[in-house]
Scaffold this motif. Structure first.
Motif, PDB file in Angstrom:
ATOM      1  N   PHE A  84       0.837  -1.196   0.000  1.00 15.45           N
ATOM      2  CA  PHE A  84       0.000   0.000   0.000  1.00 15.45           C
ATOM      3  C   PHE A  84       0.878   1.255   0.000  1.00 15.45           C
ATOM      4  O   PHE A  84       0.621   2.203  -0.728  1.00 15.45           O
ATOM      5  N   ARG A  85       1.944   1.234   0.815  1.00 14.62           N
ATOM      6  CA  ARG A  85       2.866   2.374   0.871  1.00 14.62           C
ATOM      7  C   ARG A  85       3.424   2.681  -0.513  1.00 14.62           C
ATOM      8  O   ARG A  85       3.401   3.831  -0.950  1.00 14.62           O
ATOM      9  N   PRO A  90       3.607   7.798  -4.645  1.00 17.99           N
ATOM     10  CA  PRO A  90       3.635   8.795  -5.728  1.00 17.99           C
ATOM     11  C   PRO A  90       2.571   9.886  -5.572  1.00 17.99           C
ATOM     12  O   PRO A  90       2.731  10.991  -6.085  1.00 17.99           O
ATOM     13  N   LEU A  91       1.515   9.576  -4.856  1.00 18.72           N
ATOM     14  CA  LEU A  91       0.420  10.542  -4.676  1.00 18.72           C
ATOM     15  C   LEU A  91       0.621  11.469  -3.489  1.00 18.72           C
ATOM     16  O   LEU A  91       0.293  12.646  -3.555  1.00 18.72           O
ATOM     17  N   ILE A  92       1.130  10.902  -2.378  1.00 19.57           N
ATOM     18  CA  ILE A  92       1.194  11.693  -1.146  1.00 19.57           C
ATOM     19  C   ILE A  92       2.615  11.924  -0.638  1.00 19.57           C
ATOM     20  O   ILE A  92       2.796  12.632   0.348  1.00 19.57           O
ATOM     21  N   GLY A  93       3.606  11.313  -1.272  1.00 19.31           N
ATOM     22  CA  GLY A  93       4.990  11.471  -0.850  1.00 19.31           C
ATOM     23  C   GLY A  93       5.445  10.305   0.007  1.00 19.31           C
ATOM     24  O   GLY A  93       4.635   9.616   0.640  1.00 19.31           O
ATOM     25  N   ALA A  98       4.833   6.305   4.250  1.00 24.42           N
ATOM     26  CA  ALA A  98       5.418   5.449   5.286  1.00 24.42           C
ATOM     27  C   ALA A  98       4.604   5.527   6.574  1.00 24.42           C
ATOM     28  O   ALA A  98       4.402   4.507   7.252  1.00 24.42           O
ATOM     29  N   ASP A  99       4.123   6.722   6.907  1.00 23.59           N
ATOM     30  CA  ASP A  99       3.280   6.879   8.102  1.00 23.59           C
ATOM     31  C   ASP A  99       1.981   6.094   7.963  1.00 23.59           C
ATOM     32  O   ASP A  99       1.530   5.435   8.911  1.00 23.59           O
TER      33      ASP A  99
END
Length: 141
Positions: A84-85, A90-93, A98-99
């Protein structure tokens, strides 16, 4: 998330980093907004107000709701938090991804993510959350 929706549309699969048997009290951002607005008029309510579907539903239940909305069979596909990470980075950084993955890894140690009826917006505010089909419709999907 575009990645999730694209996979539903392209492959008829709902990939998500939870166990298939993991019940979740899903909530729309609109349900949360409804609860916040209601709380402005209810200063007598204090403490925790939980927002989400009760009873909680599982990944396969969620996939079935997507399938009903899109008029096709959709199966639930359990993926790892790491998968999922990499899909959302690519969308959220990288840092936020990672969070998010860490949150799902931690969540996997729990028995469920279900709200309790006692603290629910349903009981405390008289607000019924949208079904999955309703929030997909409200989101224009």
């Amino acid at each position: 998330m575009p990645y999730v929706l694209d996979t539903v549309r392209e492959r008829g699969a709902l990939p998500y980093p939870i166990r298939a048997d993991f019940p979740v009290s899903w909530a729309s951002h609109l349900d949360i907004a409804d609860a916040v607005v209601a709380l402005f008029d209810r200063p007598d309510i204090t403490g925790v107000v939980s927002v989400g579907q009760y009873p909680a539903i599982t990944g396969p239940d969620l996939a079935a709701a997507f399938g009903a909305r899109f008029g096709e069979d959709v199966v639930f596909e359990q993926i790892t938090p790491e998968q999922f990470r990499s899909s959302v980075a690519p969308l959220i950084g990288e840092g936020p991804a990672a969070d998010v993955a860490g949150a799902y890894a931690a969540m996997s140690t729990l028995p469920d993510r279900s709200i309790t009826p006692e603290s629910s917006a349903q009981k405390l505010l008289g607000i019924t959350p949208r079904t999955t089909g309703q929030w997909l419709t409200d989101a224009g999907l």
